[in-house]
Design an enzyme around this catalytic site. Structure first.
Site, mmCIF file in Angstrom:
data_model
loop_
_atom_site.group_PDB
_atom_site.id
_atom_site.type_symbol
_atom_site.label_atom_id
_atom_site.label_comp_id
_atom_site.label_asym_id
_atom_site.label_seq_id
_atom_site.Cartn_x
_atom_site.Cartn_y
_atom_site.Cartn_z
ATOM 1 N N GLY A 71 0.801 -1.212 0.000
ATOM 2 C CA GLY A 71 0.000 0.000 0.000
ATOM 3 C C GLY A 71 0.832 1.259 0.000
ATOM 4 N N GLU A 72 2.133 1.140 0.337
ATOM 5 C CA GLU A 72 2.996 2.298 0.241
ATOM 6 C C GLU A 72 3.056 2.730 -1.226
ATOM 7 O OE1 GLU A 72 4.997 -0.543 3.284
ATOM 8 O OE2 GLU A 72 4.034 -0.708 1.315
ATOM 9 N N THR A 101 1.823 -2.502 6.983
ATOM 10 C CA THR A 101 1.686 -1.046 7.047
ATOM 11 C C THR A 101 0.220 -0.635 7.083
ATOM 12 O OG1 THR A 101 3.638 -0.956 5.615
ATOM 13 C CG2 THR A 101 2.461 1.103 5.985
ATOM 14 N N ARG A 165 7.458 4.327 8.929
ATOM 15 C CA ARG A 165 6.068 3.878 8.824
ATOM 16 C C ARG A 165 5.493 3.439 10.158
ATOM 17 N NH1 ARG A 165 7.318 -0.593 4.530
ATOM 18 N NH2 ARG A 165 9.251 -0.496 5.742
ATOM 19 N N HIS A 197 8.224 -5.724 13.570
ATOM 20 C CA HIS A 197 8.873 -5.289 12.342
ATOM 21 C C HIS A 197 9.936 -4.274 12.745
ATOM 22 C CE1 HIS A 197 8.987 -3.145 8.311
ATOM 23 N NE2 HIS A 197 9.312 -2.154 9.125
ATOM 24 N N ARG A 229 18.984 -5.863 7.939
ATOM 25 C CA ARG A 229 19.043 -4.615 7.167
ATOM 26 C C ARG A 229 20.434 -3.986 7.172
ATOM 27 N NH1 ARG A 229 13.809 -2.859 5.955
ATOM 28 N NH2 ARG A 229 12.144 -3.644 7.321
ATOM 29 N N ASP A 277 8.185 -13.330 4.359
ATOM 30 C CA ASP A 277 7.492 -12.047 4.143
ATOM 31 C C ASP A 277 6.662 -12.119 2.861
ATOM 32 O OD1 ASP A 277 6.685 -9.508 4.796
ATOM 33 O OD2 ASP A 277 8.566 -8.517 4.269
ATOM 34 N N SER A 281 5.013 -6.189 0.538
ATOM 35 C CA SER A 281 5.755 -5.293 -0.343
ATOM 36 C C SER A 281 7.194 -5.163 0.136
ATOM 37 C CB SER A 281 5.096 -3.910 -0.364
ATOM 38 O OG SER A 281 5.123 -3.328 0.926
#
Length: 380
Positions: A71-72, A101, A165, A197, A229, A277, A281
Site C-alpha cells: 500500500g505504500e 503497514t 512507517r 517489524h 538490514r 514475508d 511489499s
C-alpha cells in the site's frame, strides 16, 4: 487413511538415519524399523518406498501476508492475496498471517477469513492481531481478548519500530502491548508472542532492549524480524537473542552471508528463524523517505535459502532445517509442529538429492508430488 513411508533418511530435524514413518489420519504414530509382520497388519495402508529420499518436517513460515499487504505508494500498490499452491510448492505446511503497514483498508476479519480458507484448502494457519500501528487495531477491541477468544490468533504483530512507517510508540506503550499478548497467551495456552517489524532507523532494537531491561517482560514474548538490514542491526539482534528473545531473518539472496555473520558474532542459533514475508511489499525509499521502487516478496525464496544455508561449511543440515521447523515451532508455542516424532502432525517433506520435493504431506494429506502442488485454491 494410513500411510507408511519406508526407509527415508530422517532429519527430524535431528538426524535419525534410515527409518520408517507411519502416518495415521493427521498424525505421525510411529518412527522406527517396522517389522514385516506389523506391515502385514496394515492391509489398507498406502506403502511408499522412500529409499534415497530425505524426510524433514514441513516448513513453518512465521511471517506471511496471506491476504496481501503493501500500500505504500497508493491504492494501486496493494499486493495480492497468496495462493495455496505457492505456499506448498515452497515446502511450507504452516503459515502465520499478518497485516503490515496498512491496518486501515486491510482488516483482521479479512485476514482471519483468508486463514480459514487456506486451512480448508489443506494447510495449517494462524494469524497475528494488530498491525504496524500502536494502539493496535483488533477484532474484539483488545489484544488480550483476541488472543484468548479467537482460536487462530497466537499473538500480535507485525508491530513497527525504528521505521518511518511506525506510529512511533513509546516504550511504555510497547510494554502494555507485549503484556496484553503475553497474558492472553497464559490464559489460552498459546505463545502470546509480539512480532516486531524492525526498520532501518538508527534506534534499531533499542526499544526492545529497554522492554527487557526496564520492565518485567518475559524475553520469549518478543520476536523481532527483518534483522538483516545492516551489520549494526544484525549485531544488535545477536545481543537481543542472548537475552532470550527470538529473532528472524527475512529470506533473500543475502541470507547465507547474514547467517555466516550471525554465527561469527556468536549468535544463538536456537533463537533464530527464517521467514519469507511472502506477498508483502518490498519498498525502496530515498533518503527523504520518498518511494522510488517496489517489489513483492515471494514464498519460494524461503525454500531456496534454507537449502543454500545447508551448504554453508560447518553448518549441519539439522541446524539449517531447524530455522524453519523446530525453532519456529518453539517460538510460536506450536508443540505439534516442527518435528518428526510420534504424536506430531504429519507435516512431512520428502526431498531428493537436488532438493526437489518428491512428496509432501500436510496433516497427513498429500500436497506435493514431484515438485508440483496437488492442492490448489478454489479459483486457481
Amino acid at each position: 487413511m494410513v500411510t507408511l513411508l519406508r526407509g527415508a533418511d530422517i532429519c527430524a530435524p535431528e538426524r535419525l538415519g534410515k527409518q520408517d514413518i507411519l502416518i495415521e489420519g493427521q498424525q505421525i504414530t510411529f518412527i522406527g524399523d517396522l517389522p514385516a509382520e506389523a506391515i502385514h497388519g496394515l492391509p489398507n495402508a498406502a506403502v511408499i518406498d522412500a529409499e534415497g529420499l530425505t524426510a524433514i518436517p514441513g516448513f513453518i513460515d512465521p511471517h506471511v501476508h496471506i491476504a496481501g499487504g503493501g500500500g505504500e505508494g497508493g491504492y494501486a500498490n496493494r499486493t495480492p492475496e497468496i495462493l495455496v499452491s505457492d505456499i506448498v510448492r515452497s515446502g511450507v505446511t504452516t503459515v502465520i498471517g499478518c497485516l503490515g503497514t496498512d491496518g486501515v483498508t486491510r482488516s483482521h476479519a479479512d485476514l482471519l477469513a483468508k486463514a480459514r480458507g487456506l486451512e480448508a484448502e489443506g494447510i495449517s494457519t494462524y494469524i497475528y492481531t494488530g498491525s504496524y500501528q500502536v494502539p493496535a487495531r483488533t477484532l474484539t477491541g483488545a489484544v488480550v481478548d483476541d488472543v484468548v477468544l479467537i482460536d487462530k490468533v497466537i499473538g500480535v504483530g507485525e508491530v513497527a519500530i525504528s521505521d518511518r512507517r511506525s506510529f512511533q510508540p513509546t516504550v511504555e506503550a510497547l510494554a502494555e502491548l507485549v503484556s496484553q499478548a503475553h497474558v492472553g497467551g497464559l490464559l489460552s495456552g498459546k505463545a502470546g508472542i509480539t512480532h516486531f517489524h524492525v526498520g532501518p532507523y538508527s534506534t534499531r532494537l533499542a526499544p526492545l532492549h529497554r522492554l527487557l531491561d526496564e520492565y518485567p517482560i518475559a524475553p520469549q514474548a518478543i520476536y523481532a524480524t527483518h534483522i538483516t538490514r545492516s551489520p549494526e542491526l544484525l549485531a544488535d539482534a545477536v545481543d537481543l537473542a542472548a537475552k532470550g528473545a527470538t529473532v528472524d531473518m527475512t529470506a533473500s539472496s543475502a541470507t547465507t552471508d547474514s547467517l555466516r555473520d550471525y554465527i561469527r558474532l556468536g549468535g544463538d542459533l536456537s533463537r533464530l528463524t527464517l521467514s519469507s514475508d511472502a506477498n508483502g511489499s518490498l519498498p525502496e525509499f530515498d533518503s527523504d523517505g520518498r518511494l522510488i521502487g517496489m517489489e513483492v516478496a515471494k514464498q519460494t525464496t524461503l525454500y531456496e535459502q534454507v537449502w543454500a544455508c545447508a551448504d554453508i561449511p560447518g553448518l549441519d543440515l539439522s541446524q539449517a532445517i531447524s530455522l524453519v521447523t523446530s525453532n519456529t515451532a518453539d517460538a510460536l508455542g506450536l508443540g505439534h509442529k516442527g518435528r518428526l516424532r510420534p504424536g506430531a502432525d504429519a507435516d512431512i517433506l520428502l526431498t531428493d538429492d537436488q532438493h526437489t520435493i518428491a512428496l509432501a504431506f500436510a496433516q497427513g494429506g498429500e500436497i506435493v508430488r514431484n515438485g508440483e502442488p496437488q492442492i490448489r485454491g478454489t479459483f486457481e
